[in-house]
Scaffold this motif. Structure first.
Motif, mmCIF file in Angstrom:
data_model
loop_
_atom_site.group_PDB
_atom_site.id
_atom_site.type_symbol
_atom_site.label_atom_id
_atom_site.label_comp_id
_atom_site.label_asym_id
_atom_site.label_seq_id
_atom_site.Cartn_x
_atom_site.Cartn_y
_atom_site.Cartn_z
ATOM 1 N N SER A 191 1.652 0.541 -2.450
ATOM 2 C CA SER A 191 0.812 1.582 -1.869
ATOM 3 C C SER A 191 1.364 2.969 -2.170
ATOM 4 O O SER A 191 0.627 3.890 -2.526
ATOM 5 N N GLN A 192 2.667 3.104 -2.053
ATOM 6 C CA GLN A 192 3.308 4.407 -2.236
ATOM 7 C C GLN A 192 3.235 4.892 -3.684
ATOM 8 O O GLN A 192 2.947 6.065 -3.933
ATOM 9 N N SER A 217 4.976 15.368 -6.440
ATOM 10 C CA SER A 217 4.512 13.975 -6.540
ATOM 11 C C SER A 217 5.134 13.262 -7.731
ATOM 12 O O SER A 217 5.398 12.059 -7.663
ATOM 13 N N THR A 222 -1.065 7.510 -14.323
ATOM 14 C CA THR A 222 -1.681 6.856 -13.163
ATOM 15 C C THR A 222 -2.238 5.489 -13.541
ATOM 16 O O THR A 222 -2.044 4.510 -12.809
ATOM 17 N N LYS A 279 1.057 4.107 -5.926
ATOM 18 C CA LYS A 279 -0.337 4.439 -6.248
ATOM 19 C C LYS A 279 -0.705 5.814 -5.693
ATOM 20 O O LYS A 279 -1.321 6.625 -6.385
ATOM 21 N N ARG A 280 -0.322 6.071 -4.456
ATOM 22 C CA ARG A 280 -0.643 7.374 -3.848
ATOM 23 C C ARG A 280 0.057 8.509 -4.579
ATOM 24 O O ARG A 280 -0.546 9.558 -4.846
ATOM 25 N N SER A 281 1.314 8.314 -4.905
ATOM 26 C CA SER A 281 2.057 9.353 -5.626
ATOM 27 C C SER A 281 1.424 9.619 -6.987
ATOM 28 O O SER A 281 1.262 10.777 -7.384
ATOM 29 N N SER A 289 -1.910 11.415 -6.817
ATOM 30 C CA SER A 289 -1.714 12.791 -6.366
ATOM 31 C C SER A 289 -1.461 13.753 -7.524
ATOM 32 O O SER A 289 -1.851 14.924 -7.457
#
Length: 115
Positions: free
Chosen positions: A37-38, A72, A17, A40-42, A45
């Motif tokens: 954005s995607q 994820s 991460t 980072k979210r993945s 998670s």
């Protein structure tokens, strides 16, 4: 309940991460609301679901959250591949992150089998 800080899979996912956030800082700004954005979210998670599962009362609940974390990692792996395909970063920069995703996927599988 499992002590999440002692889980190597959680430690590696935290490292992944951090690396994804460093990568995101160097991607084009026009991707801010897309891939940045995607990814980072993945990435977030993965350790988040491992931690949530580790804090649950049963191994079956833990396995459920490991399954989500595994999904994820596959999502992140796909997005990283897209970064290469779209020529947003060189493969030599992204490949170690993909390899870490694969390592975490393997660890996840083994941990689920042990539970």
């Amino acid at each position: 309940m499992h002590k999440v800080e002692d889980l190597k899979i959680w430690q590696k996912s935290i490292s992944l991460t951090k690396q994804v956030y460093l990568l995101a800082a160097n991607l084009p700004n026009d991707e801010k609301f897309g891939l940045i954005s995607q990814i980072k979210r993945s990435a977030v998670s993965i350790p988040s679901n491992i931690a949530e599962g580790a804090g649950r009362n049963t191994n079956n609940e833990f396995k459920h959250f490991l399954s989500i974390a595994n999904g994820s990692t596959y999502e992140l792996q796909t997005q990283l591949k897209l970064i290469i395909e779209l020529h947003l970063k060189e493969e030599k920069i992204i490949k170690p992150l993909i390899e870490l995703c694969i390592e975490i996927q393997k660890m996840n599988y083994v941990l689920q089998q042990k539970l």
